[in-house]
Design a protein around this motif. Structure first.
Motif, short mmCIF file in Angstrom:
data_model
loop_
_atom_site.label_atom_id
_atom_site.label_comp_id
_atom_site.label_asym_id
_atom_site.label_seq_id
_atom_site.Cartn_x
_atom_site.Cartn_y
_atom_site.Cartn_z
N GLN A 171 0.80 -1.22 0.00
CA GLN A 171 0.00 0.00 0.00
C GLN A 171 0.84 1.28 0.00
O GLN A 171 0.38 2.35 -0.42
N TYR A 172 2.07 1.19 0.52
CA TYR A 172 2.85 2.42 0.75
C TYR A 172 4.32 2.15 0.47
O TYR A 172 4.85 1.08 0.73
N MET A 173 4.99 3.19 -0.04
CA MET A 173 6.43 3.13 -0.28
C MET A 173 7.04 4.47 0.13
O MET A 173 6.56 5.53 -0.30
N ASP A 174 8.06 4.43 1.01
CA ASP A 174 8.71 5.70 1.35
C ASP A 174 9.96 5.88 0.48
O ASP A 174 10.23 5.07 -0.42
N GLN A 175 10.73 6.94 0.75
CA GLN A 175 11.87 7.23 -0.10
C GLN A 175 12.93 6.14 -0.02
O GLN A 175 13.58 5.79 -1.02
N SER A 176 13.13 5.57 1.18
CA SER A 176 14.10 4.48 1.33
C SER A 176 13.68 3.28 0.48
O SER A 176 14.50 2.66 -0.21
N GLY A 177 12.38 2.95 0.54
CA GLY A 177 11.86 1.85 -0.26
C GLY A 177 11.96 2.13 -1.74
O GLY A 177 12.24 1.22 -2.56
N LEU A 178 11.74 3.37 -2.12
CA LEU A 178 11.80 3.78 -3.53
C LEU A 178 13.19 3.51 -4.11
O LEU A 178 13.34 2.92 -5.18
N TYR A 179 14.24 3.93 -3.38
CA TYR A 179 15.59 3.77 -3.90
C TYR A 179 16.05 2.31 -3.82
O TYR A 179 16.87 1.86 -4.63
N ALA A 180 15.51 1.56 -2.85
CA ALA A 180 15.80 0.12 -2.80
C ALA A 180 15.21 -0.56 -4.04
O ALA A 180 15.84 -1.45 -4.63
N MET A 181 14.00 -0.16 -4.42
CA MET A 181 13.37 -0.70 -5.62
C MET A 181 14.19 -0.33 -6.86
O MET A 181 14.42 -1.18 -7.73
N GLU A 182 14.65 0.90 -6.93
CA GLU A 182 15.43 1.34 -8.09
C GLU A 182 16.72 0.53 -8.21
O GLU A 182 17.10 0.09 -9.30
N ASP A 183 17.41 0.32 -7.06
CA ASP A 183 18.66 -0.46 -7.08
C ASP A 183 18.41 -1.88 -7.57
O ASP A 183 19.19 -2.43 -8.36
#
Length: 620
Positions: A549-561
């Motif tokens: 349901q939710y993604m914060d900035q840390s999660g966002l960059y983990a996904m990008e990596d």
């Protein structure tokens, strides 16, 4: 306002009673602050009247309180020290800080901060309140035994060399300002140095001695010396006051024991002409605005104290709104927090203009008011008027009150303000953090940090540090709890119901991962390991995101990596059931469409499966 006169008799009795109860505390807090008893009285008069008139709690009685006075005392001591130890020179800056704190409170009320005050963690409040009690106790030990560092000749004598240095430094600073500090004019410096009088050196030595003994650390430093110079009369007056305050409560609570102690011990000291030390003289007449605070005001002089004023205003807000909750529970009413902040701010602002110390909603006085029949804001206004009348009529009498009696009153206040509920809970709280072999509760750690830093360093910074630690620990706990429910770990997991028709021959080529729960700072380490979970045979990865349901900035960059790593390994990634908030985050940094084109984002697994059947080949 229409119900202002609906309970005149009850409000009159409640206001008069609360005003009488407030008198000894106002005098004591004024003396403790360093500005004198009149500052406490002026604060009580104006804050009580105007906070009641404009506030959001009908039965609240406001005035100087122990927490506000403790912080004010620190502020006053700091500004006085920066002004050569002169209270008169420092007063405009001090009152400017108090005025600014009141104006900030008004602003906080208008922007609606009142409803958020309740989110301040209990361990921070507990540690702070206990520290206030400890500070009051430690700083009142010296006056309660009749020891005043400025009057200890031998102690003052130690500071004479330092005093001469300070005076000489001031001369050099004056010359630098006048532009005459050059070699050919050095004779001027010598001439001015010769003009230094013994009285100047003595005054500066007394200022340095008082500064050395100020605060909790200073009081502890000079305590051994003070114990060798006890004034037994002052000690007896202080102890007698304490005994009456606690003893009279056992007889009746109908009459305030603090007032009884004040009257009895002052009467004994004055009636028997015991040669005690009285408080400083309280000026009679109508209070006059201290307009010099405006004429000497400069932005540069007040800028260093903006954070201090903000902290003072927030403390007043917390203090007042906690009392408002008590009043609500007793009267079965509901206060208006933002309106209450505006009223407190107006009261503190006007009080500062007239030379009063800041205050807040006072729990004991509010309870007394309610029990005596007060029901509307008129009771608080009457309490302020009552104090004004007492000052106008009885100022010469009040000036005869022994300083030791007020020290005794403050000692009981310090004992009473400590948070015993929080202290008693220490052994029973769960020990959830470790320091080597030592286990400790995080709540206890926060409370102890705030308590120790407030008592021996700085009240204002202690609260800020306590809030930061509490916030970090809260984030860690929530992160751990959420990470437990946020499933990004397991490689072997049960297929969801709609995956039953997935082609058996493609299971080596396609890896399906279910993400359940938010992808945030608490779960990113597990998510980052996801690429290592993917079999070497897999050339397509399906991420089921319908329950993320939710993604914060840390999660966002983990996904990008992770997507970068998969792209480098020529692995195709498909998203299924991507929700609104995570999609918005990924679009902000172009994960969509740079890594995941829109045609690889599917609303449901059925549509995704159709794409897989058409585009993924069985290479086994």
């Amino acid at each position: 306002m229409k119900n202002l006169f609906s309970n005149i008799k009850g409000d009159a009795f409640g206001g008069i009673t609360a005003g009488i109860v407030a008198l000894p505390l106002a005098l004591a807090f004024g003396v403790s602050s360093g500005l004198g008893p009149e500052a406490g009285l002026y604060g009580a008069i104006f804050i009580s009247f105007f906070a009641a008139l404009f506030g959001g709690t009908a039965t609240q009685i406001s005035g100087p309180t122990a927490p506000m006075t403790a912080v004010s005392m620190v502020i006053i001591a700091g500004i006085v020290a920066a002004n050569d130890g002169s209270v008169e020179k420092a007063l405009p800056a001090i009152l400017s800080v108090f005025l600014l704190a009141g104006l900030i409170q008004i602003g906080l009320g208008f922007i609606g901060v009142g409803k958020y005050i309740r989110y301040i963690p209990y361990p921070v409040v507990s540690g702070f309140m206990t520290a206030i009690g400890v500070i009051i106790l430690l700083t009142q030990i010296l006056p309660s035994i009749g020891y005043y560092p400025k009057e200890d000749t031998a102690f003052v004598e130690q500071f004479k060399p330092q005093a001469e240095e300070v005076i000489l430094e001031n001369i050099l600073k004056e010359e630098a300002g006048e532009g005459i500090l050059v070699l050919e004019y050095f004779k001027e410096t010598i001439n001015r140095a010769h003009s230094i009088t013994p009285e100047q050196v003595l005054n500066e030595s007394q200022t340095l001695a008082a500064k050395e003994a100020s605060g909790t650390i200073g009081a502890l430093k000079v305590l051994p010396r003070a114990l060798k110079n006890i004034n037994w009369l002052e000690l007896i007056l202080a102890l007698g006051t304490i005994l009456i305050i606690y003893g009279f409560k056992r007889i009746t609570t109908a009459i305030p024991s603090t007032l009884v102690a004040l009257v009895i011990m002052s009467g004994i000291a004055y009636g028997f002409n015991l040669g005690y030390r009285p408080i400083s003289e309280i000026p009679g007449g109508i209070p006059i605005p201290r307009l010099e605070m405006f004429t000497s005001f400069s932005l540069g002089s007040i800028t260093p104290y903006i954070f201090t004023a903000l902290t003072l205003s927030l403390l007043g807000a917390i203090d007042s709104l906690l009392t408002s909750v008590v009043a609500d529970n007793m009267t079965k009413t509901k206060h208006k927090p933002n309106k209450e902040l505006i009223g407190q701010g107006i009261g503190n602002s006007i009080g500062a203009i007239f030379g009063g110390i800041p205050g807040a909603g006072a729990t004991i006085r509010t309870v007394v008011n309610i029990n005596a029949g007060g029901k509307t804001r008129l009771s608080g206004m009457i309490a302020g008027v009552m104090l004004l009348l007492i000052m106008l009529v009885l100022a010469p009498v009040a000036s005869k009150i022994p300083a030791a009696v007020l020290a005794g009153i403050l000692i009981t206040v310090g004992i009473g303000v400590m948070d015993y509920k929080g202290l008693k809970a220490i052994p029973s709280l769960p020990k959830d953090i470790k320091f080597g072999p030592i286990k400790l509760s995080s709540e206890v750690l926060i409370m102890l940090v705030v308590l120790l830093l407030s008592t021996f360093w700085d009240l204002i910074y202690a609260v800020g540090i306590g809030l930061v630690i509490a916030s970090l620990m809260f984030m860690k706990k929530i992160g751990d709890l959420t990470a437990e429910r946020s499933d990004v770990k397991s490689l072997k997991e049960e297929a969801w119901e709609d995956e039953s028709d997935f082609p058996q021959q493609l299971k080596e080529e396609v890896f399906i991962k279910h993400l359940k729960g938010p992808l945030f700072f608490g779960s990113t380490s597990d998510f980052q390991a996801l690429t290592e979970q993917i079999p070497n045979t897999a050339k397509t990865v399906i991420l089921r995101l319908g329950r993320m349901q939710y993604m914060d900035q840390s999660g966002l960059y983990a996904m990008e990596d992770m997507l970068q790593e998969l792209k480098k390994n020529d692995v195709e990634v498909l998203f299924v059931g991507l929700l609104k908030q995570p999609r918005y985050m990924m679009e902000r940094i172009d994960i969509i469409p740079d890594f995941i084109p829109n045609e690889h984002i599917f609303k449901d697994f059925k549509t995704c499966l159709k794409w897989v059947r058409s585009n993924v080949e069985d290479v086994s």
